[in-house]
Design a protein around this motif. Structure first.
Motif, short mmCIF file in Angstrom:
data_model
loop_
_atom_site.label_atom_id
_atom_site.label_comp_id
_atom_site.label_asym_id
_atom_site.label_seq_id
_atom_site.Cartn_x
_atom_site.Cartn_y
_atom_site.Cartn_z
N ASP A 169 72.34 8.11 84.30
CA ASP A 169 71.30 8.77 85.09
C ASP A 169 71.91 9.85 85.98
N GLN A 170 73.08 9.57 86.54
CA GLN A 170 73.73 10.55 87.42
C GLN A 170 74.17 11.79 86.63
N SER A 216 72.83 12.78 83.83
CA SER A 216 71.57 13.46 83.46
C SER A 216 71.02 14.26 84.63
N GLY A 217 71.11 13.69 85.84
CA GLY A 217 70.66 14.40 87.03
C GLY A 217 71.46 15.66 87.27
N ASN A 223 73.28 4.04 87.96
CA ASN A 223 73.60 4.19 86.55
C ASN A 223 74.32 5.52 86.30
N SER A 272 70.21 6.51 91.72
CA SER A 272 70.52 5.55 90.66
C SER A 272 72.00 5.23 90.65
#
Length: 194
Positions: free
Chosen positions: A81-82, A84-85, A78, A76
């Motif tokens: 998102d990164q 969160s990952g 975003n 991603s």
């Protein structure tokens, strides 16, 4: 970094586990020999000194982290998102005693007793992680995906310290859920009001 063999990889995996369990001074080549099932001389053949072993381990660990970051970015563009990952990765590791703690964070807590070569590897690791987080937070703020309450570098350092502190709290309490309890609000704060 020397070319990896199966034996050298077994030694490195064992050393990593032993460091996570007991720190830099918490293991010896005799401990590794007993676990891996080889003679100490074989370990010395691959890694003449403990400094060589741990330096190689940290270089390999940094390559793994760089590959993980590249994977977050591939999955991603975003920044939320990164992040969160990144949090999700560690949340998935917390319950596993062999990977529940960032080996660099653990060793950084022992800096006063570490050889200078190891300290230098640790500083490089943290600078690299901080640079990535700073870039990510800066992109998040510029795209209005995140709201920062301070400069991106300050936010990155705060984020990094909170994630590593959450690992420590989960370990101290013997409660893997403590990690998410601490890190989820951090991510929520960065994405609030967007």
């Amino acid at each position: 970094m020397p070319a990896a063999t199966d034996t050298s990889q077994d030694i490195l995996r064992c050393a990593r586990t032993l460091i996570i369990v007991g720190g830099y001074n918490g293991f010896s080549y005799a401990d590794i020999a007993a676990v891996v099932g080889i003679r100490k001389a074989s370990i010395h053949h691959h890694f003449p000194t403990k400094v060589d072993l741990v330096r190689t381990l940290l270089q390999q660990y940094r390559q793994e982290v760089d590959a993980g970051i590249a994977e977050f970015e591939r999955q991603s563009a975003n920044p939320v998102d990164q992040l969160s990952g990144y949090i999700g990765y560690w949340e998935g590791c917390i319950g596993d005693p062999t990977s529940s703690y960032c080996v660099c964070a653990l060793l950084a807590s022992q800096l006063p007793v570490l050889p200078p070569e190891i300290a230098q590897e640790l500083q490089s690791y943290f600078r690299g992680l901080s640079d990535w987080l700073t870039s990510l937070l800066d992109r998040g703020a510029k795209s209005a995906a995140m709201v920062l309450s301070a400069d991106a570098r300050v936010e990155a350092e705060t984020f990094m310290a909170t994630v590593h502190g959450a690992m420590l709290a989960a370990r101290a309490y013997g409660d893997p859920t403590a990690f998410g309890m601490i890190t989820r609000p951090l991510l929520a704060r960065l994405t609030a009001d967007r």
